[in-house]
Write a protein that holds these residues in place. Structure first.
Motif, short mmCIF file in Angstrom:
data_model
loop_
_atom_site.label_atom_id
_atom_site.label_comp_id
_atom_site.label_asym_id
_atom_site.label_seq_id
_atom_site.Cartn_x
_atom_site.Cartn_y
_atom_site.Cartn_z
N VAL A 277 0.83 -1.21 0.00
CA VAL A 277 0.00 0.00 0.00
C VAL A 277 0.86 1.26 0.00
O VAL A 277 0.64 2.18 -0.81
N ALA A 278 1.82 1.34 0.88
CA ALA A 278 2.67 2.54 0.96
C ALA A 278 3.47 2.76 -0.32
O ALA A 278 3.50 3.88 -0.85
N PRO A 279 4.14 1.72 -0.88
CA PRO A 279 4.84 1.94 -2.15
C PRO A 279 3.91 2.33 -3.29
O PRO A 279 4.28 3.13 -4.16
N LEU A 280 2.70 1.79 -3.31
CA LEU A 280 1.75 2.18 -4.34
C LEU A 280 1.33 3.65 -4.17
O LEU A 280 1.21 4.39 -5.16
N ALA A 281 1.10 4.06 -2.94
CA ALA A 281 0.75 5.46 -2.70
C ALA A 281 1.86 6.38 -3.18
O ALA A 281 1.61 7.45 -3.75
N GLU A 282 3.11 5.94 -2.99
CA GLU A 282 4.25 6.72 -3.48
C GLU A 282 4.27 6.74 -5.01
O GLU A 282 4.55 7.78 -5.63
N MET A 283 3.99 5.59 -5.63
CA MET A 283 3.94 5.54 -7.09
C MET A 283 2.91 6.53 -7.63
O MET A 283 3.16 7.24 -8.61
N VAL B 168 0.27 -6.33 -8.70
CA VAL B 168 1.23 -5.25 -8.90
C VAL B 168 2.30 -5.68 -9.88
O VAL B 168 2.60 -6.87 -10.03
N ALA B 169 2.88 -4.70 -10.57
CA ALA B 169 4.00 -4.93 -11.48
C ALA B 169 5.26 -4.42 -10.79
O ALA B 169 5.36 -3.23 -10.47
N LEU C 165 7.66 -0.78 -7.37
CA LEU C 165 6.36 -0.98 -7.98
C LEU C 165 6.08 0.12 -8.99
O LEU C 165 6.20 1.31 -8.69
N TYR C 166 5.68 -0.31 -10.19
CA TYR C 166 5.39 0.64 -11.27
C TYR C 166 4.03 0.41 -11.90
O TYR C 166 3.66 1.13 -12.83
N GLY C 167 3.28 -0.57 -11.43
CA GLY C 167 1.97 -0.84 -12.00
C GLY C 167 1.06 -1.48 -10.99
O GLY C 167 1.50 -2.13 -10.03
N HIS C 168 -0.24 -1.27 -11.17
CA HIS C 168 -1.24 -1.77 -10.23
C HIS C 168 -2.52 -2.03 -11.00
O HIS C 168 -2.95 -1.21 -11.82
N ALA C 169 -3.12 -3.19 -10.77
CA ALA C 169 -4.40 -3.51 -11.39
C ALA C 169 -5.27 -4.23 -10.36
O ALA C 169 -4.76 -4.87 -9.44
N VAL C 170 -6.58 -4.11 -10.54
CA VAL C 170 -7.50 -4.67 -9.56
C VAL C 170 -8.82 -4.98 -10.23
O VAL C 170 -9.21 -4.32 -11.20
N TYR C 171 -9.49 -6.03 -9.75
CA TYR C 171 -10.91 -6.17 -10.06
C TYR C 171 -11.66 -6.09 -8.75
O TYR C 171 -11.24 -6.63 -7.72
N THR C 172 -12.76 -5.36 -8.77
CA THR C 172 -13.51 -5.10 -7.54
C THR C 172 -14.97 -4.82 -7.86
O THR C 172 -15.27 -4.26 -8.92
N PRO C 173 -15.89 -5.21 -6.95
CA PRO C 173 -15.66 -6.03 -5.76
C PRO C 173 -15.52 -7.51 -6.12
O PRO C 173 -15.94 -7.94 -7.20
N THR C 174 -14.94 -8.28 -5.21
CA THR C 174 -14.69 -9.69 -5.49
C THR C 174 -15.92 -10.55 -5.27
O THR C 174 -15.89 -11.73 -5.61
N ASP C 175 -16.99 -10.01 -4.69
CA ASP C 175 -18.16 -10.82 -4.39
C ASP C 175 -19.27 -10.65 -5.43
O ASP C 175 -20.43 -10.98 -5.17
N THR C 176 -18.94 -10.13 -6.61
CA THR C 176 -19.93 -10.00 -7.66
C THR C 176 -19.50 -10.82 -8.87
O THR C 176 -18.30 -11.09 -9.06
N ALA C 177 -20.46 -11.23 -9.68
CA ALA C 177 -20.15 -12.10 -10.82
C ALA C 177 -19.35 -11.38 -11.89
O ALA C 177 -18.54 -11.99 -12.60
#
Length: 222
Positions: free
Chosen positions: A48-54, A90-91, A97-109
């Motif tokens: 989290v902290a390195p991503l916030a810095e990115m 993360v990449a 860290l130079y990249g970040h991807a997410v799918y959200t929320p995890t409880d939906t189809a």
């Protein structure tokens, strides 16, 4: 899958790797368009902290719909929500860290995809590889598909999304694009390197892979 599990392979020439039952949904090793070596791995709370810095390196031209947030406190709050509700990858290169991807929320189809690449690492194929990892992760997790939103004028991101299988579902001020996991891409992205060797992972009928400058949350550009 722990960070240690994804980094357990020896060496970088994985072209003959057949995979094992212990491998993650997609091989974490990635070589970008310039020949640099990356690890694409599941994110952990310590990221989290390195991503916030990115995200501090993102200027106004790299943001859309207010994301990533401008202020430090809001960035941390936003990341906390993504880590609580989503599945993040993360990449990483040389410990940074130079990249970040997410799918959200995890409880939906059909959760929503968001992809971000640091401005100084754009155009190397990192965003495209992050997309493939999220697709592999979501498909392995039993999701039915993914969706995203991208600006009408962001043709680079639209091309990349089509390259990895997304199709236009709705056109308003932004475009809504969807990917159903009954499409071949959901299986292809999970092939081990040996199977992928010599075969194209692109499934789009009309898109050519291009430099991906990173998509903001909910698929926004830059």
């Amino acid at each position: 899958m722990s960070h240690e599990d994804t980094a357990s392979c020896d060496g970088w020439d994985g072209s003959e790797c057949e995979g094992t039952v212990h491998c993650p949904a997609r091989c974490p090793r990635f070589v970008d368009k310039r020949g640099a070596r990356w690890t694409i791995r599941p994110a952990v709370r310590a990221d989290v902290a390195p991503l916030a810095e990115m995200y501090e390196r993102f200027g106004a031209e790299n943001r859309a719909q207010g994301l990533p947030p401008v202020t430090r406190s809001r960035r941390f709050g936003w990341l906390d929500t993504l880590f609580s509700d989503g599945s993040n990858v993360v990449a990483e290169r040389n410990g940074e860290l130079y990249g970040h991807a997410v799918y959200t929320p995890t409880d939906t189809a059909r959760p929503e995809l968001a992809v971000f690449v640091s401005p100084d690492m754009q155009g190397r194929g990192v965003g495209t590889e992050l997309c493939r990892h999220v697709i592999a992760d979501a498909a392995a997790g039993g999701r039915e598909g993914l969706e995203l939103h991208v600006k009408n004028g962001n043709r680079v991101a639209q091309s990349v999304y089509r390259t990895v299988g997304f199709e236009l579902a709705e056109r308003n001020s932004d475009l809504r694009m969807t990917l159903d996991f009954d499409q071949p891409i959901a299986t292809q992205v999970r092939w081990p390197p040996l199977v992928r060797k010599g075969s194209a992972e692109t499934v789009s009928r009309n898109a050519t892979p291009t430099a991906f400058d990173g998509a903001g949350a909910a698929g926004d550009d830059d």
